[in-house]
Design an enzyme around this catalytic site. Structure first.
Site, PDB file in Angstrom:
ATOM      1  N   HIS A 157       0.830  -1.217   0.000  1.00 23.42           N
ATOM      2  CA  HIS A 157       0.000   0.000   0.000  1.00 23.42           C
ATOM      3  C   HIS A 157       0.862   1.263   0.000  1.00 23.42           C
ATOM      4  CE1 HIS A 157      -3.325  -2.708   1.312  1.00 23.42           C
ATOM      5  NE2 HIS A 157      -2.338  -3.272   2.003  1.00 23.42           N
ATOM      6  N   LYS A 284      16.031  22.013 -10.583  1.00 29.15           N
ATOM      7  CA  LYS A 284      15.350  20.778 -10.956  1.00 29.15           C
ATOM      8  C   LYS A 284      16.201  19.806 -11.755  1.00 29.15           C
ATOM      9  CE  LYS A 284      11.488  19.707 -10.688  1.00 29.15           C
ATOM     10  NZ  LYS A 284      10.218  20.200 -11.174  1.00 29.15           N
ATOM     11  N   GLU A 291       9.597   8.883 -16.729  1.00 31.97           N
ATOM     12  CA  GLU A 291       8.249   9.446 -16.918  1.00 31.97           C
ATOM     13  C   GLU A 291       7.713   9.151 -18.316  1.00 31.97           C
ATOM     14  OE1 GLU A 291       7.696  13.492 -14.709  1.00 31.97           O
ATOM     15  OE2 GLU A 291       9.769  13.360 -15.389  1.00 31.97           O
TER      16      GLU A 291
END
Ligand code: ARG
Length: 460
Positions: A157, A284, A291
């Site tokens: 989970h 960043k 992705e």
């Protein structure tokens, strides 16, 4: 260009829009090699069976070589008027060999021709997908082998559950890719069937030797039913569905790499060569490859839905709808191959932060199950032990401590069975070492699994 190859019964020219609409050359021109290979085999067979003379076959085979060179030299003019790759090759051959070229299509239809071309193409591509998957597996094995001392939190989970060896986690992906390889290998058996010579749908009046064509083309077997041969695209649906499952595996791995490379986790760093920056936020470093692979899973699943829907309810035998099978198939092959390729490379450029993973194992009561196991080993029924461990967790939470920070007296409030050996018992090393059940995260198990996998791949 004059009259169409099928123009005999037509008195009016094809509408221009229909011509563009009908054409598939933009998509199927990449089948030129398979198409020529199929034609060469067909000519050899026809000469052998005296359907055409050996001399004619030789001229045409040579001519097809010239057509191939012309395409590869980018000298072929492609036009919608000639619809597809089959007619382009035949037309080009006519220009080189004259009327003899008109014998090439004897006993053959574009229906069996296109089925053959896709099978030749897909046999090759399935093999290269399998090879790429082996490369990916080899990288997983290497990474697992080099990090046998790394412990990470295992999750259920997405909540910290129990500590596991990082290598064990990696080997879970090895298993997924092993199943992918098995699926592709299995579907290869059904791709490897030779349909040429079934003609439009009914077979042909010429004494074709289909067994011989099968041997020349290196296929495992000849197709048995002419109607099925030209209408079967199961192998396309199968390939794309295996590809979709494989992409889903990569999307799951991607999701983990994305999470792990976030500051919240900081389990890994992906090398600069496989990440990109932001045009506005200078700090960043984005895991774009992971992705994009996650994103591209969508188009492969979409391709599967497209082909399934395309085939649904199609009456036998060939229908023009089936021309629409190639775009999703080619896109699937291209997408899958580049995703595996880029992933295999990226894997060689990931740094593992052992300390961060270990630190995460020490927070969040990952040893609560082991406390219960400890009590159960001392004779307490497991359900009761579970409850004692649960109460200990609630108490520790309230005190802002982890279980192994509790003093013995604090433990004793919950059970007298707890002694000083509890601290060793709850240590991460011992927790891993105790997981000796087959397939578990115990070091011996994992080492054996890695060695077995290396053996399967023939790695040293
Ligand atoms: N371009 C067609 C396809 O890809 C080739 C087969 C066409 N057959 C026909 N009878 N029109 O499906």
């Amino acid at each position: 260009m004059g009259e169409k190859m099928w123009g005999g019964r037509f008195s009016r020219k094809t509408d221009e829009l229909v011509e563009a609409f009908n054409a598939s050359i933009d998509v199927d021109k990449r089948l030129y090699e398979s198409d020529i290979q199929g034609s060469v085999a067909h000519l050899k067979m026809m000469a052998r069976e005296h359907i055409i003379s050996q001399e004619e076959a030789d001229i045409l085979i040579k001519g097809l070589g010239v057509v191939k060179e012309k395409i590869e030299a980018d000298e072929m003019v492609f036009s919608d008027e000639l619809e597809d790759i089959h007619m382009h090759v035949e037309y080009a051959l006519t220009q080189i060999c004259g009327d003899t070229a008109r014998k090439l299509h004897t006993g053959r239809s574009r229906n069996d021709q296109v089925a053959l071309d896709i099978r030749i193409y897909l046999k090759q591509e399935t093999r290269s997908v399998i090879d790429l998957l082996y490369r990916m597996q080899a990288n997983l094995i290497r990474m697992a082998r080099n990090h046998l001392d790394v412990v990470m939190p295992g999750y259920t989970h997405l909540q910290r559950a129990q500590p596991v060896l990082f290598s064990h986690h990696l080997m879970a992906y090895y298993e997924m890719f092993k199943r992918d390889i098995n699926r592709f290998e299995d579907c290869l058996k059904r791709i490897d069937v030779m349909p040429l010579g079934t003609a439009a749908l009914a077979g042909t009046t010429y004494p074709l030797n289909r067994e011989y064509t099968t041997r020349v083309l290196g296929f495992a077997k000849v197709s048995d039913n002419s109607i099925d041969s030209v209408s079967d695209r199961d192998f396309v649906m199968e390939f794309i569905s295996h590809a979709a499952i494989c992409m889903i595996h990569f999307s799951r791995l991607s999701e983990e790499l994305i999470l792990w490379s976030s500051s919240e986790f900081s389990f890994i760093t992906i090398s600069d060569a496989f990440t990109t920056g932001s045009s506005i936020m200078p700090q960043k470093k984005n895991p774009d490859v992971a992705e994009l692979v996650r994103g591209k899973t969508g188009r492969v699943v979409g391709n599967l839905v497209a082909v399934l829907t395309l085939m649904k309810s199609l009456p036998l035998a060939y229908n023009k709808d089936m021309q629409e099978d190639k775009e999703p198939l080619f896109d699937t092959v291209d997408t899958l191959k580049i995703c595996i390729d880029v992933y295999a490379r990226m894997f060689e450029n990931i740094t593992i932060h052992k300390d961060r993973m270990l630190a995460s194992c020490k927070q969040g009561f990952l040893n609560a199950t082991d406390l219960a196991d400890y009590l159960a080993a001392k004779g307490m029924p497991f359900r009761q032990a579970h409850s004692v461990a649960g109460k200990s967790v609630a108490y520790a939470l309230e005190k802002g401590k982890e279980l192994d920070d509790l003093a013995l007296e604090e433990f004793k409030q919950f059970s007298d069975l707890i002694e000083t050996d509890i601290y060793g018992f709850l240590s991460i090393d011992q927790m891993i070492a105790r997981r000796i059940s087959y397939g578990g995260t115990g070091l011996d198990n994992v080492k054996k699994a890695v060695d077995k996998a290396a053996g399967e791949l023939g790695l040293k």
